[in-house]
Design a protein around this motif. Structure first.
Motif, PDB file in Angstrom:
ATOM      1  N   ASP A   1       0.838  -1.244  -0.248  1.00  0.00           N
ATOM      2  CA  ASP A   1      -0.100   0.087   0.146  1.00  0.00           C
ATOM      3  C   ASP A   1       0.652   1.127  -0.098  1.00  0.00           C
ATOM      4  O   ASP A   1       1.500   1.767   0.996  1.00  0.00           O
ATOM      5  N   PRO A   2       0.910   2.074  -0.938  1.00  0.00           N
ATOM      6  CA  PRO A   2       1.691   3.331  -1.066  1.00  0.00           C
ATOM      7  C   PRO A   2       1.612   4.281  -0.267  1.00  0.00           C
ATOM      8  O   PRO A   2       2.268   5.097   0.036  1.00  0.00           O
ATOM      9  N   ASP A   3       0.184   4.421   0.517  1.00  0.00           N
ATOM     10  CA  ASP A   3       0.168   5.223   1.325  1.00  0.00           C
ATOM     11  C   ASP A   3       0.084   4.999   2.729  1.00  0.00           C
ATOM     12  O   ASP A   3      -0.177   5.745   3.712  1.00  0.00           O
ATOM     13  N   ALA A   4       0.687   3.611   2.994  1.00  0.00           N
ATOM     14  CA  ALA A   4       0.606   3.190   4.404  1.00  0.00           C
ATOM     15  C   ALA A   4       1.617   3.630   5.424  1.00  0.00           C
ATOM     16  O   ALA A   4       1.382   3.661   6.469  1.00  0.00           O
ATOM     17  N   PHE A   5       2.546   4.067   4.742  1.00  0.00           N
ATOM     18  CA  PHE A   5       3.723   4.425   5.456  1.00  0.00           C
ATOM     19  C   PHE A   5       4.461   5.855   4.868  1.00  0.00           C
ATOM     20  O   PHE A   5       4.367   6.340   3.845  1.00  0.00           O
ATOM     21  N   GLU A   6       4.943   6.334   5.917  1.00  0.00           N
ATOM     22  CA  GLU A   6       5.781   7.959   5.606  1.00  0.00           C
ATOM     23  C   GLU A   6       7.105   8.037   6.482  1.00  0.00           C
ATOM     24  O   GLU A   6       6.725   7.872   7.674  1.00  0.00           O
ATOM     25  N   VAL A   7       7.960   8.307   5.804  1.00  0.00           N
ATOM     26  CA  VAL A   7       9.249   8.325   6.499  1.00  0.00           C
ATOM     27  C   VAL A   7       9.306   9.335   7.588  1.00  0.00           C
ATOM     28  O   VAL A   7       8.626  10.509   7.234  1.00  0.00           O
ATOM     29  N   GLY A   8       9.474   9.137   9.010  1.00  0.00           N
ATOM     30  CA  GLY A   8       9.369  10.141   9.953  1.00  0.00           C
ATOM     31  C   GLY A   8       8.094  10.330  10.652  1.00  0.00           C
ATOM     32  O   GLY A   8       8.071  10.601  11.790  1.00  0.00           O
TER      33      GLY A   8
END
Length: 582
Positions: A196-203
């Protein structure tokens, strides 16, 4: 299978006759094609200066075995009561592509499955039967054949996959429309999506270990992590991740983070975050990553904390350059700057570098040049290359699930990192492929220079901890072991269970895998394995025991040990801007 799905009917007599003809015809065509190619090959005279064509008896035997096994399969299918019991290849029984019961319960699809596996096995056996090729050529043919075989699996096509057919009937085709949406999106971005491209965010929910960026150069940012203990070991640790990936593979989340764990053990930890290459990297070379990258970072940490020496870790290709860094420091009589060196799945001798060596030939080098018009190589090229090494798991599995079945993407931080590509400096990347992978110059004393100084790995006496992965397909065990044959200092070699990533990122809390050590002096990998002791779980505690055994002195976690409180002021919070640059 869902409760309201439509169960596929057993094939009628007409169906059986049709599919018998189709698959029999396919086998006949393959057999005839192989015989035709043999006749063409034997009819051609050997070119001047080239060896004569190999004896075709191996081909003939391979074809005879194929025909014999085909007849046995047909007998099991048409007259099961009179046929010999099937002895299924154990690898076939574990093949996840055909794990669904529909592949065996429905005779038509069982025939499709068995025919494909039969053809696949014999295509690969045919490659092994070829004589007259050097080992690298044979490996290239086998790799290409395996890629073709995996691509042609009936599980990859809607009308030969019973699970997809059932899903299509159940959803009235909505799965195919959703899968087409996934495929078009991937085509637009030029990269296969695994999670899922929206599941993770760096930081936000990955790379969250507290710290500050305390230095920034055109090549890297230096992150210092906030101490979690009142006292810390005097000798700090600096980690060099591979520049072909983002550093946060070592800081995925609090449970998996090697960085957070190392800080909790009382280490003052620094991380180098390489900048993703752009047009400004046109002239960046090997020298930059070693001298203006690794040595500059080492000197920065020494000066910041007022210490004479550091511990260093090099992961994968950064381990290769760490070895060169140690050799350069030795040549400059500055080896004391690094107290210990740890190598995560790193190579210095590329004689047994595995399947990646198959991508280092004139055609591949021309391709790299053609894709590097602005002085950097798009990271999606390397991502595709690594995916090809495990095409069945990292390509075709997702073709089936995401494109044919139209399944939603599952959130998975490791796969998010895997798809978070980094651009590479083209000039340096090509030199890396040619000088190290192809020509193997790093292990030839004086054959390669750094900043004008010839280097020699046999002069490296720094105490080293060398970790390899038992199932590593990028830095094979046999290749990583070779570090022990070139360094002159004391070395502890450790073999971890699993591969290039899971073999490294294996926190003690997970209770997974195992590792092997051998405290006796050994000269070969075979001797190491013969006397190795197996320990369940993570190897991280073994490493920290080794590291602290080299230097147990501690100091208070204050002043410069706190990010931004020393000579270098905080620029921004970890993980910094560079790791987010695309």
């Amino acid at each position: 299978m869902a409760e309201n799905s439509t169960v596929l009917p057993y094939p009628s007599l007409d169906d059986m006759q049709h599919w018998t003809w189709v698959i029999g015809k396919a086998q006949q065509m393959m057999l005839e094609h192989g015989l035709d190619m043999m006749q063409i090959a034997t009819a051609k005279p050997a070119a001047p200066g080239l060896p004569a064509l190999p004896d075709t008896s191996a081909f003939a035997k391979a074809q005879a075995d194929f025909w014999t096994d085909s007849l046995k399969m047909w007998q099991r299918f048409l007259t099961p009561a009179q046929a010999e019991p099937a002895e299924e290849n154990p690898a076939h029984a574990r093949d996840r592509r055909f794990a669904a019961p529909q592949w065996r319960d429905n005779p038509m699809f069982d025939l499709v499955r068995q025919s494909y596996l039969l053809i696949a096995d014999h295509l690969l056996k045919g490659v092994d039967a070829i004589d007259g090729l050097d080992p690298k050529q044979k490996d290239q043919v086998r790799f290409a054949t395996k890629g073709f075989v995996d691509a042609m699996s009936p599980s990859n096509f809607a009308f030969t996959n019973p699970v997809v057919i059932e899903k299509t009937i159940e959803t009235r085709g909505e799965n195919l429309l959703k899968g087409l949406e996934h495929m078009l999106r991937d085509m637009t971005k030029g990269q296969l999506t695994h999670t899922d491209p929206d599941a993770f965010e760096v930081g936000r929910n990955i790379a969250t270990t507290p710290g500050k960026v305390v230095k920034e150069t055109p090549l890297y940012q230096l992150i210092q992590y906030t101490p979690q203990t009142s006292e810390v070991y005097k000798t700090p640790l600096i980690v060099f991740p591979p520049w072909i990936n983002r550093f946060y593979i070592l800081d995925l989340n609090p449970e998996k983070s090697f960085i957070r764990w190392a800080v909790a053990q009382g280490l003052t930890v620094f991380m180098v975050s390489w900048k993703s290459a752009d047009a400004s990297f046109k002239d960046v070379t090997w020298d930059d990553y070693i001298v203006r990258g690794q040595i500059d970072a080492i000197d920065t940490v020494r000066d910041l904390l007022d210490v004479k020496t550091v511990h260093a870790i090099g992961y994968c290709v950064a381990g290769t350059t760490l070895a060169a860094t140690l050799a350069l420091l030795a040549a400059r009589d500055e080896a004391r700057k690094v107290k210990t060196a740890t190598f995560f799945t790193a190579q210095v001798d590329f004689a047994k570098a595995g399947e990646l060596n198959l991508f280092v030939d004139d055609e591949q080098l021309k391709l790299v040049e053609s894709l590097s018009g602005e002085g950097f190589l798009d990271g999606r090229y390397m991502a595709a290359t690594f995916n090809l090494l495990r095409g069945r798991d990292l390509i075709w599995n997702y073709v089936q699930n995401n494109y044919l079945l139209g399944q939603d993407y599952t959130p998975f931080d490791l796969l998010h990192w895997n798809g978070d590509t980094t651009n590479l400096p083209a000039k340096w990347h090509k030199a890396y492929l040619v000088d190290l992978y192809r020509d193997n110059k790093l292990v030839v004393p004086g054959a390669i220079s750094v900043d004008g100084t010839p280097i020699d790995l046999t002069k490296v006496k720094t105490p080293s901890y060398v970790q390899a992965g038992k199932e590593d397909h990028i830095a094979p065990l046999e290749s990583v072991w070779k570090i022990t044959e070139h360094f002159a200092g004391p070395i502890k070699f450790l073999l971890a269970g699993s591969g290039h990533i899971a073999g490294v990122v294996n926190p003690p809390s997970a209770g997974k895998y195992q590792y092997w050590t051998n405290d006796k002096p050994v000269k070969t990998l075979e001797d190491f394995m013969a006397g190795a002791s197996e320990t369940a779980g993570s190897w991280w505690p073994d490493w920290i025991d080794w590291l602290t055994g080299q230097d147990a002195d501690k100091v208070s976690a204050k002043a410069a040990r706190i990010p931004g409180k020393g000579k270098l002021k905080a620029i921004e919070d970890a993980p910094g801007r560079y790791v987010k640059t695309r």
